[in-house]
Design a protein around this motif. Structure first.
Motif, mmCIF file in Angstrom:
data_model
loop_
_atom_site.group_PDB
_atom_site.id
_atom_site.type_symbol
_atom_site.label_atom_id
_atom_site.label_comp_id
_atom_site.label_asym_id
_atom_site.label_seq_id
_atom_site.Cartn_x
_atom_site.Cartn_y
_atom_site.Cartn_z
ATOM 1 N N ASN A 39 0.802 -1.230 0.000
ATOM 2 C CA ASN A 39 0.000 0.000 0.000
ATOM 3 C C ASN A 39 0.830 1.273 0.000
ATOM 4 O O ASN A 39 0.307 2.357 0.221
ATOM 5 N N TRP A 40 2.135 1.162 -0.256
ATOM 6 C CA TRP A 40 3.017 2.316 -0.099
ATOM 7 C C TRP A 40 4.249 2.167 -0.963
ATOM 8 O O TRP A 40 4.793 1.074 -1.110
ATOM 9 N N VAL A 41 4.708 3.281 -1.525
ATOM 10 C CA VAL A 41 6.020 3.323 -2.162
ATOM 11 C C VAL A 41 6.598 4.714 -1.910
ATOM 12 O O VAL A 41 5.870 5.716 -1.913
ATOM 13 N N LEU A 42 7.892 4.761 -1.634
ATOM 14 C CA LEU A 42 8.594 6.019 -1.440
ATOM 15 C C LEU A 42 9.643 6.130 -2.534
ATOM 16 O O LEU A 42 10.460 5.223 -2.720
ATOM 17 N N LEU A 43 9.584 7.239 -3.291
ATOM 18 C CA LEU A 43 10.466 7.448 -4.434
ATOM 19 C C LEU A 43 11.413 8.614 -4.161
ATOM 20 O O LEU A 43 11.018 9.624 -3.562
ATOM 21 N N ASN A 44 12.635 8.497 -4.643
ATOM 22 C CA ASN A 44 13.600 9.576 -4.544
ATOM 23 C C ASN A 44 13.377 10.510 -5.728
ATOM 24 O O ASN A 44 13.595 10.130 -6.875
ATOM 25 N N ALA A 45 12.945 11.738 -5.435
ATOM 26 C CA ALA A 45 12.675 12.718 -6.481
ATOM 27 C C ALA A 45 13.665 13.877 -6.391
ATOM 28 O O ALA A 45 13.313 15.026 -6.634
ATOM 29 N N GLY A 46 14.885 13.592 -5.999
ATOM 30 C CA GLY A 46 15.898 14.645 -5.891
ATOM 31 C C GLY A 46 15.898 15.240 -4.499
ATOM 32 O O GLY A 46 16.163 14.554 -3.526
ATOM 33 N N GLY A 47 15.558 16.521 -4.388
ATOM 34 C CA GLY A 47 15.576 17.208 -3.105
ATOM 35 C C GLY A 47 14.435 16.861 -2.175
ATOM 36 O O GLY A 47 14.419 17.284 -1.020
ATOM 37 N N VAL A 48 13.482 16.111 -2.653
ATOM 38 C CA VAL A 48 12.323 15.719 -1.845
ATOM 39 C C VAL A 48 11.919 14.300 -2.242
ATOM 40 O O VAL A 48 12.177 13.867 -3.358
ATOM 41 N N GLY A 51 6.000 10.189 -1.883
ATOM 42 C CA GLY A 51 5.342 9.015 -1.325
ATOM 43 C C GLY A 51 4.014 8.783 -2.011
ATOM 44 O O GLY A 51 3.256 9.721 -2.244
ATOM 45 N N LEU A 52 3.742 7.532 -2.350
ATOM 46 C CA LEU A 52 2.451 7.142 -2.934
ATOM 47 C C LEU A 52 1.810 6.170 -1.956
ATOM 48 O O LEU A 52 2.370 5.113 -1.676
ATOM 49 N N HIS A 53 0.656 6.535 -1.436
ATOM 50 C CA HIS A 53 -0.012 5.737 -0.406
ATOM 51 C C HIS A 53 -1.423 5.415 -0.873
ATOM 52 O O HIS A 53 -2.142 6.298 -1.337
ATOM 53 N N THR A 54 -1.827 4.164 -0.735
ATOM 54 C CA THR A 54 -3.184 3.775 -1.120
ATOM 55 C C THR A 54 -4.184 4.537 -0.263
ATOM 56 O O THR A 54 -4.081 4.553 0.967
ATOM 57 N N MET A 55 -5.159 5.191 -0.922
ATOM 58 C CA MET A 55 -6.184 5.920 -0.181
ATOM 59 C C MET A 55 -7.115 4.940 0.527
ATOM 60 O O MET A 55 -7.190 3.766 0.160
ATOM 61 N N GLY A 56 -7.806 5.429 1.529
ATOM 62 C CA GLY A 56 -8.728 4.608 2.296
ATOM 63 C C GLY A 56 -9.826 4.011 1.430
ATOM 64 O O GLY A 56 -10.225 4.589 0.420
ATOM 65 N N LEU A 57 -10.319 2.855 1.844
ATOM 66 C CA LEU A 57 -11.358 2.142 1.082
ATOM 67 C C LEU A 57 -12.570 3.017 0.794
ATOM 68 O O LEU A 57 -13.167 2.930 -0.270
#
Length: 128
Positions: A39-48, A51-57
């Motif tokens: 339900n989650w992935v954290l990506l390196n986008a340079g200076g920040v 995060g992609l998080h599955t929204m609530g049902l």
């Protein structure tokens, strides 16, 4: 209250399909995966980090956001290639992109686009 030092470290988007958006941002922008689970992935986008998080049902399936630019946030990706080439490459992958624009006395070209869930992103390229 004493002052504190603040820096933005992570922007989290609540999304319907983490896997789809992870593929979108890793394949089209070369963002690297820092961590992930179902339900989650954290990506390196340079200076920040992005995060992609599955929204609530209770919210899934209700946002057909791909129809328009009606978000209240925009992610800006500064690129080091010609913006026309980058835009054409994304359009060739059926990614919705607006026209390239700039402003008087501004040193960058800009072009907005939409990810598969309708989140707005902008390409920003220095004028050469």
């Amino acid at each position: 209250m004493s002052s504190m030092n603040v820096s933005l470290s992570t922007l989290i988007l609540y999304v319907q399909d983490v896997k789809n958006l992870k593929e979108f941002y890793t394949e089209n922008f070369g963002l690297q995966i820092i961590e992930e689970d179902l339900n989650w992935v954290l990506l390196n986008a340079g200076g920040v980090h992005l995060g992609l998080h599955t929204m609530g049902l209770e919210y899934r399936g209700k946002a057909n956001a791909v129809q328009s630019y009606q978000n209240n946030a925009k992610m800006v990706f500064e690129i080091d290639v010609d913006i026309q080439i980058a835009r054409n490459n994304l359009i060739s992958k059926n990614i919705r992109m607006r026209d390239i624009k700039t402003f008087e006395d501004y040193d960058f070209w800009l072009c907005d686009g939409l990810d598969p869930e309708g989140n707005v992103f902008q390409l920003k390229s220095a004028k050469r």
